[in-house]
Write a protein that holds these residues in place. Structure first.
Motif, PDB file in Angstrom:
ATOM      1  N   GLU A 136      19.762  59.234  -1.831  1.00 47.95           N
ATOM      2  CA  GLU A 136      21.041  59.323  -1.114  1.00 47.95           C
ATOM      3  C   GLU A 136      20.891  60.246   0.094  1.00 47.95           C
ATOM      4  O   GLU A 136      20.235  61.282   0.008  1.00 47.95           O
ATOM      5  N   GLY A 137      21.467  59.838   1.203  1.00 53.44           N
ATOM      6  CA  GLY A 137      21.454  60.685   2.395  1.00 53.44           C
ATOM      7  C   GLY A 137      20.292  60.420   3.328  1.00 53.44           C
ATOM      8  O   GLY A 137      20.302  60.881   4.469  1.00 53.44           O
ATOM      9  N   VAL A 138      19.281  59.708   2.844  1.00 53.66           N
ATOM     10  CA  VAL A 138      18.139  59.407   3.713  1.00 53.66           C
ATOM     11  C   VAL A 138      18.490  58.221   4.602  1.00 53.66           C
ATOM     12  O   VAL A 138      18.943  57.187   4.115  1.00 53.66           O
ATOM     13  N   ALA A 139      18.329  58.386   5.914  1.00 48.04           N
ATOM     14  CA  ALA A 139      18.648  57.298   6.842  1.00 48.04           C
ATOM     15  C   ALA A 139      17.542  57.223   7.882  1.00 48.04           C
ATOM     16  O   ALA A 139      17.594  57.897   8.911  1.00 48.04           O
ATOM     17  N   ILE A 140      16.530  56.454   7.555  1.00 49.85           N
ATOM     18  CA  ILE A 140      15.372  56.327   8.432  1.00 49.85           C
ATOM     19  C   ILE A 140      15.408  54.924   9.009  1.00 49.85           C
ATOM     20  O   ILE A 140      15.491  53.949   8.255  1.00 49.85           O
ATOM     21  N   ALA A 141      15.404  54.807  10.327  1.00 49.42           N
ATOM     22  CA  ALA A 141      15.494  53.470  10.914  1.00 49.42           C
ATOM     23  C   ALA A 141      15.090  53.522  12.381  1.00 49.42           C
ATOM     24  O   ALA A 141      15.307  54.546  13.055  1.00 49.42           O
ATOM     25  N   PRO A 142      14.498  52.435  12.881  1.00 54.50           N
ATOM     26  CA  PRO A 142      14.086  52.391  14.289  1.00 54.50           C
ATOM     27  C   PRO A 142      15.217  52.782  15.254  1.00 54.50           C
ATOM     28  O   PRO A 142      14.999  53.521  16.214  1.00 54.50           O
ATOM     29  N   ARG A 143      16.457  52.339  14.970  1.00 47.30           N
ATOM     30  CA  ARG A 143      17.544  52.631  15.921  1.00 47.30           C
ATOM     31  C   ARG A 143      17.887  54.121  16.002  1.00 47.30           C
ATOM     32  O   ARG A 143      18.601  54.537  16.908  1.00 47.30           O
ATOM     33  N   ARG A 144      17.384  54.934  15.067  1.00 50.78           N
ATOM     34  CA  ARG A 144      17.678  56.368  15.116  1.00 50.78           C
ATOM     35  C   ARG A 144      16.743  57.124  16.069  1.00 50.78           C
ATOM     36  O   ARG A 144      16.966  58.290  16.357  1.00 50.78           O
ATOM     37  N   ILE A 192      10.324  64.314   4.207  1.00 48.73           N
ATOM     38  CA  ILE A 192      11.761  64.123   3.981  1.00 48.73           C
ATOM     39  C   ILE A 192      12.337  65.254   3.133  1.00 48.73           C
ATOM     40  O   ILE A 192      13.382  65.825   3.447  1.00 48.73           O
ATOM     41  N   SER A 193      11.616  65.614   2.068  1.00 45.43           N
ATOM     42  CA  SER A 193      12.201  66.593   1.152  1.00 45.43           C
ATOM     43  C   SER A 193      12.152  68.005   1.730  1.00 45.43           C
ATOM     44  O   SER A 193      12.853  68.891   1.250  1.00 45.43           O
ATOM     45  N   SER A 194      11.350  68.193   2.782  1.00 43.03           N
ATOM     46  CA  SER A 194      11.324  69.525   3.400  1.00 43.03           C
ATOM     47  C   SER A 194      12.513  69.720   4.338  1.00 43.03           C
ATOM     48  O   SER A 194      12.630  70.760   4.989  1.00 43.03           O
ATOM     49  N   GLY A 195      13.372  68.696   4.426  1.00 48.56           N
ATOM     50  CA  GLY A 195      14.600  68.857   5.193  1.00 48.56           C
ATOM     51  C   GLY A 195      14.467  68.503   6.661  1.00 48.56           C
ATOM     52  O   GLY A 195      15.403  68.686   7.436  1.00 48.56           O
ATOM     53  N   ILE A 196      13.311  67.991   7.048  1.00 43.32           N
ATOM     54  CA  ILE A 196      13.135  67.574   8.444  1.00 43.32           C
ATOM     55  C   ILE A 196      13.950  66.296   8.675  1.00 43.32           C
ATOM     56  O   ILE A 196      13.998  65.410   7.821  1.00 43.32           O
ATOM     57  N   ASP A 197      14.612  66.217   9.807  1.00 43.20           N
ATOM     58  CA  ASP A 197      15.473  65.065  10.109  1.00 43.20           C
ATOM     59  C   ASP A 197      14.622  63.920  10.668  1.00 43.20           C
ATOM     60  O   ASP A 197      14.642  63.625  11.856  1.00 43.20           O
ATOM     61  N   VAL A 198      13.874  63.287   9.773  1.00 42.83           N
ATOM     62  CA  VAL A 198      12.964  62.209  10.187  1.00 42.83           C
ATOM     63  C   VAL A 198      13.804  61.017  10.683  1.00 42.83           C
ATOM     64  O   VAL A 198      14.611  60.479   9.939  1.00 42.83           O
ATOM     65  N   HIS A 199      13.614  60.631  11.927  1.00 39.27           N
ATOM     66  CA  HIS A 199      14.386  59.507  12.467  1.00 39.27           C
ATOM     67  C   HIS A 199      13.781  58.166  12.092  1.00 39.27           C
ATOM     68  O   HIS A 199      14.486  57.223  11.755  1.00 39.27           O
ATOM     69  N   CYS A 200      12.450  58.090  12.174  1.00 44.73           N
ATOM     70  CA  CYS A 200      11.809  56.827  11.805  1.00 44.73           C
ATOM     71  C   CYS A 200      10.372  57.081  11.380  1.00 44.73           C
ATOM     72  O   CYS A 200       9.739  58.059  11.822  1.00 44.73           O
ATOM     73  N   LEU A 201       9.893  56.220  10.499  1.00 48.61           N
ATOM     74  CA  LEU A 201       8.509  56.254  10.047  1.00 48.61           C
ATOM     75  C   LEU A 201       7.947  54.842  10.180  1.00 48.61           C
ATOM     76  O   LEU A 201       8.654  53.856   9.941  1.00 48.61           O
ATOM     77  N   ARG A 202       6.683  54.758  10.503  1.00 53.57           N
ATOM     78  CA  ARG A 202       6.068  53.432  10.584  1.00 53.57           C
ATOM     79  C   ARG A 202       4.575  53.588  10.298  1.00 53.57           C
ATOM     80  O   ARG A 202       3.963  54.560  10.748  1.00 53.57           O
ATOM     81  N   ASP A 203       3.989  52.645   9.543  1.00 53.81           N
ATOM     82  CA  ASP A 203       2.541  52.713   9.358  1.00 53.81           C
ATOM     83  C   ASP A 203       1.864  51.755  10.336  1.00 53.81           C
ATOM     84  O   ASP A 203       2.208  50.593  10.417  1.00 53.81           O
ATOM     85  N   PRO A 204       0.915  52.275  11.091  1.00 53.80           N
ATOM     86  CA  PRO A 204       0.305  51.474  12.157  1.00 53.80           C
ATOM     87  C   PRO A 204      -0.775  50.541  11.629  1.00 53.80           C
ATOM     88  O   PRO A 204      -1.955  50.820  11.765  1.00 53.80           O
TER      89      PRO A 204
END
Lengths: 320, 320
Positions: A136-144, A192-204
């Motif tokens: 809950e509360g995690v919102a990771i997405a390209p549009r961010r 994520i759990s360290s509280g960093i506001d990760v906007h997006c993640l992607r594996d290349p």
């Protein structure tokens, strides 16, 4: 591939989840946010330095789940076996899948096998789908992704593609290149759990770092700038790429993540990544320089600027 | 196939969910019971009377979810395209998948496409995985089948296999046979929501009705008796089977379910099934005659008794 998706699949399958353009879908079911993803593995050859099709089929799908912010939980396996594949090899690959699943705490819970006639397949193709729970509360997405974000990568790039190519083409490099094939779920979870506001993640993966940067630039409507000198690359990978006329920025990784997050949190994020054995080589490689129409520019070691385009074809087919 | 599963996959992937021996896994995630299943479709040819590989890839997976008692919700699609497949055909199949998904209220939310060289595939293979929600209190599983249960089937059997074979072998029957390819999720949901204590559900696909009865007999440790005269079969299917030397009880269906439930609830269950257009032909075909080691006996029209064995090979390859 992007055109096939745009012109054939998206028109047929348009959905909110697909248009989020994640590596996996995030859907609501039973009151929770679930991630759901699928990938088919046709890598040739099936065994390569640092891995095999089985290990790849686990980490590839686990990584796609992790890139949505989910904790990977369950996997399915769908095998297409060409008649004549030695049973011993199939056993070896199945055990490799199990070991990889155990290594990242996921479980195979359902499967299917089809056998096709000799000449109607290529030994073995494996599909794995996976589900995981998005906290809950995690919102990771390209549009961010937005101007001011830093772009980080968790380690050196291009190893997987070169490792597969070296055995496929029977190339003997001075220094053998091993695939980076590994799960990045723990790296993502730690960020994520360290509280960093990760906007997006992607594996290349397919298309390498350049493809990820282009996809995010297009999907978020931004302009990306990266610094060649900051992008970690092994000398052996660089050497092989020069020999083969490949651009390492377009060569697949299978154990790296690219993170987009607020510039001010860069140092904390790098510390979090470097704290894990798989993130030792993490680096800040660039930034979101502004709003844009999807352009990606590389500042080279010589100080010149080069546009990193999306390739129209696949540079290296069947590396995953 | 059963041996491949027993000797290669189960030892590698042993898990509680797999050992339940459902068509799909039932797992806990985010506080809910979820069903998760996968199937790869390699049907040859890709178009057949009554359907195509796309429609089949939706209904097949939706049906596997429904057989666990789940309400199917989301699907993934993984395509393996052989170079040279006409884009128009791929579009047609994608639209067929979308129409089938719409028809049973499920949504494609994630996908993947791989292209392989000419000669390394067979036009198109499709994997679909699916997830659904199992309502609280629903407990459908092979181990719940017990002596005293009635065995019901939702309609006539053997049509899908014969329909595919008719085009593959360019056979012209007097009466063309159409595949029964259809979703049985609504039939299953109606049975369950009407309060009938459904012990187990299974869709008789590969290996037909005989395979399902054998699997349940083995997994539940019971002895099954079925009556040939009660098993619904179309004359055209029977005629085709005679011509081809096939036993219709081993020929795949793709729009039928087999239900195991308390004998006393048979009439209510039949009424529920027949209330739906896809269950008009529902019939009680036999019973669980006692504890046992997995035997299945057919009482023939002539009054003789015949053991329905598990076939050692696939009677009809690539029908799904």
């Amino acid at each position: 591939m992007r055109e096939l998706i745009e012109h054939v699949f998206l028109p047929a399958f348009d959905s909110a989840a697909l248009s989020a353009r994640h590596d996996g879908a995030v859907v609501r079911l039973g009151g929770a946010s679930l991630a759901f993803t699928t990938d088919t593995y046709v890598v040739h050859p099936r065994f390569f330095p640092g891995g095999d099709i089985g290990k790849l089929s686990v980490y590839g799908t686990v990584n796609d789940l992790a890139m949505t912010g989910a904790r990977p939980a369950y996997l399915s396996a769908g095998f297409i076996v060409e008649e004549g594949l030695p049973i011993g090899e199939l056993q070896q690959i199945a055990l490799s899948m199990r070991a990889a699943a155990d290594a990242c705490g996921v479980e195979f819970v359902t499967g299917d096998t089809k056998v096709v006639d000799r000449g109607k397949g290529d030994g073995l193709f494996i599909n794995t789908a996976g589900i995981g729970l998005v906290p809950e509360g995690v919102a990771i997405a390209p549009r961010r992704v937005r101007p001011g974000d830093a772009v980080l990568v968790s380690g050196d790039v291009g190893r997987h593609g070169i490792a597969v190519l070296s055995v496929r083409e029977a190339l003997a490099f001075e220094e053998p290149v091993e695939s980076d094939c590994a799960p990045v779920a723990e790296l993502a979870a730690a960020l994520i759990s360290s509280g960093i506001d990760v906007h997006c993640l992607r594996d290349p993966t397919r298309g390498g770092l350049a493809a990820v940067l282009n996809e995010i630039a297009l999907d978020a409507g931004v302009h990306v700038e990266v610094e060649e000198a900051q992008i970690p690359m092994e000398p052996a990978v660089l050497g092989a790429c020069e020999l083969l006329g490949l651009d390492p920025l377009y060569v697949a990784c299978e154990g790296r993540l690219v993170a987009f997050l607020p510039e001010a949190q860069t140092e904390r994020a790098l510390a979090s990544l470097r704290d894990h054995p798989l993130g030792r080589g993490a680096a800040r490689i660039g930034r979101i320089a502004g709003e844009g129409k999807g352009s990606v520019v590389l500042r080279t070691r010589l100080g010149t600027r080069r546009t990193l385009d999306l390739l129209s074809g696949e540079q290296l087919p069947r590396i995953c």
